[in-house]
Design a protein around this motif. Structure first.
Motif, PDB file in Angstrom:
ATOM      1  N   PRO A 201      66.577  75.458  35.753  1.00  0.00           N
ATOM      2  CA  PRO A 201      66.134  75.770  37.114  1.00  0.00           C
ATOM      3  C   PRO A 201      64.617  75.653  37.256  1.00  0.00           C
ATOM      4  O   PRO A 201      63.866  76.170  36.436  1.00  0.00           O
TER       5      PRO A 201
ATOM      6  N   TYR B 235      65.416  76.335  44.705  1.00  0.00           N
ATOM      7  CA  TYR B 235      65.333  75.947  43.295  1.00  0.00           C
ATOM      8  C   TYR B 235      66.155  74.692  43.067  1.00  0.00           C
ATOM      9  O   TYR B 235      67.250  74.541  43.608  1.00  0.00           O
TER      10      TYR B 235
ATOM     11  N   SER C 172      60.428  68.792  38.570  1.00  0.00           N
ATOM     12  CA  SER C 172      61.367  68.582  39.673  1.00  0.00           C
ATOM     13  C   SER C 172      61.241  67.167  40.226  1.00  0.00           C
ATOM     14  O   SER C 172      60.214  66.507  40.072  1.00  0.00           O
TER      15      SER C 172
ATOM     16  N   LYS D 186      61.580  75.945  40.353  1.00  0.00           N
ATOM     17  CA  LYS D 186      61.307  76.288  41.738  1.00  0.00           C
ATOM     18  C   LYS D 186      60.657  75.114  42.455  1.00  0.00           C
ATOM     19  O   LYS D 186      59.649  74.576  42.009  1.00  0.00           O
TER      20      LYS D 186
END
Length: 382
Positions: A114, A127, A311, A116
């Motif tokens: 995970p 997330y 991400s 953010k």
């Protein structure tokens, strides 16, 4: 003789941090050549070689000649047993900082990390769960004690544990489309936590279970705030593919649009039928949306698509500038590029689709085997 307790394991989570942080690591992959060429661990700072296990049974001299001194070395195999054996031999040859991948490539395929993505307007957050070994991305949207999970992987316990850590209750699980590269955990997670499961009805004509219909214009609230999930019908990867606008700031595109590529239209055998829908979604429907929306896809194809925090995200404006799939000159050329240059199809994709329809109920081990390998949902992945 060393015991296995003296060999250092490296977990999939630890390996993920190496890759996200772009740390140097040398990997000796001892799987067979076909499996290695199909799917391997990659990343900036990662150097990887393949020497099959059976070529090392009589000694690891061939490996020692290629392994740099003074660098962390990770030995990788399918399940971990072969890598433990080889790592032992390398340590006995006098090398240090030798690790093996705990659980092998199976654990690598299943790890969810995970990260953010950002805060939401009224105190919530979003997330991204990175399945780095397979390139799958899922999401948890959190607001005022409630959560929604989008494109859930089958490892549902990860979402349950994270929700408990965040002190939130999962109220909704949603799939952007009927997946063909991985087994959805959306329906199972909804059953486990008492949530509502949502699926686009045009992708659900053959499903064998109950679901709520994801239709354009519907607003699904999360918490008691302005943080809404607004579905947008965006066909092309599948006939029912649906995107979500979250909080007026984020565009969850499913498998229609990625950071460096676009979705493929052929996984139901209807590339010629669906390529027009794909073009219309990318070149017309998405063009009508605010270009400052942050695109959050359901997959990434290459490690280069992950940003500094790990991400995968970019503004819609950036993608219209830089994504090759959004810069094809005309529709005829688009149709040619999309239908004539498709990569190999995902492993066991037909069985995965059948499972996601509820027509098959494979065992846990069968599900693992069905999902092994890269996702291959994009057009331009090499």
């Amino acid at each position: 003789m060393l015991t296995t307790s003296q060999i250092q394991p490296m977990t999939a989570k630890e390996l993920t941090r190496f890759i996200i942080n772009k740390q140097d690591l040398f990997i000796l992959d001892v799987r067979n050549e076909i499996d290695f060429n199909n799917w391997k661990i990659e990343g900036k700072g990662i150097e990887v070689i393949n020497i099959p296990y059976f070529d090392l049974l009589d000694g690891v001299d061939a490996a020692l000649e290629q392994i740099p001194v003074g660098k962390k070395v990770l030995v990788v195999c399918a399940k971990e047993g072969s890598s433990i054996f080889v790592a032992q031999q390398i340590i006995e040859a006098g090398r240090s900082e030798i690790f093996y991948l705990e659980g092998g490539m199976k654990s690598w395929s299943e790890h969810l990390e995970p990260v953010k993505v950002g805060d939401l307007t009224d105190g919530g957050s979003i997330y991204q769960f990175i399945r780095i070994g397979k390139g799958c991305l899922s999401y948890m949207i959190i607001s005022h004690g409630e959560a929604a999970v989008v494109d859930t992987a089958r490892m549902t316990e990860v979402y349950e544990s994270f929700a408990q850590e965040q002190h939130v209750q999962i109220r909704h699980t949603l799939d952007t489309h009927l997946h063909a590269d991985h087994i959805s955990g959306g329906r199972l997670l909804a059953e486990q936590v008492g949530a509502t499961y949502w699926l686009p009805p045009k992708d659900a004509t053959e499903v064998k279970y109950n679901y709520e219909r994801l239709e354009e214009g519907l607003v699904i609230p999360v918490g008691n705030t302005q943080i809404d999930i607004q579905p947008i019908y965006s066909p092309g990867h599948t006939i029912g593919s649906t995107s979500f606008i979250v909080d007026g700031r984020y565009l969850l595109t499913g498998d229609i649009l990625f950071i460096e590529s676009i979705g493929r239209p052929d996984l139901a055998g209807k590339a010629e039928d669906w390529v027009g829908d794909l073009h219309d979604t990318l070149y017309n429907r998405y063009k009508e949306l605010p270009d400052d929306l942050i695109v959050l896809p359901a997959h990434f194809g290459k490690i280069s698509e992950l940003g500094a925090n790990g991400s995968a995200s970019a503004s819609l404006a950036e993608l219209y500038l830089n994504n090759p799939g959004l810069n094809i000159q005309n529709e005829a050329e688009f149709r040619y590029q999309v239908t004539k240059h498709l990569p190999p199809q995902p492993h066991a994709y037909q069985e995965i689709r059948q499972t996601n329809m509820g027509k098959m109920e494979p065992s846990e081990e069968e599900q693992r085997d069905m999902e092994m390998g890269p996702n291959r949902c994009a057009i331009h992945d090499k």
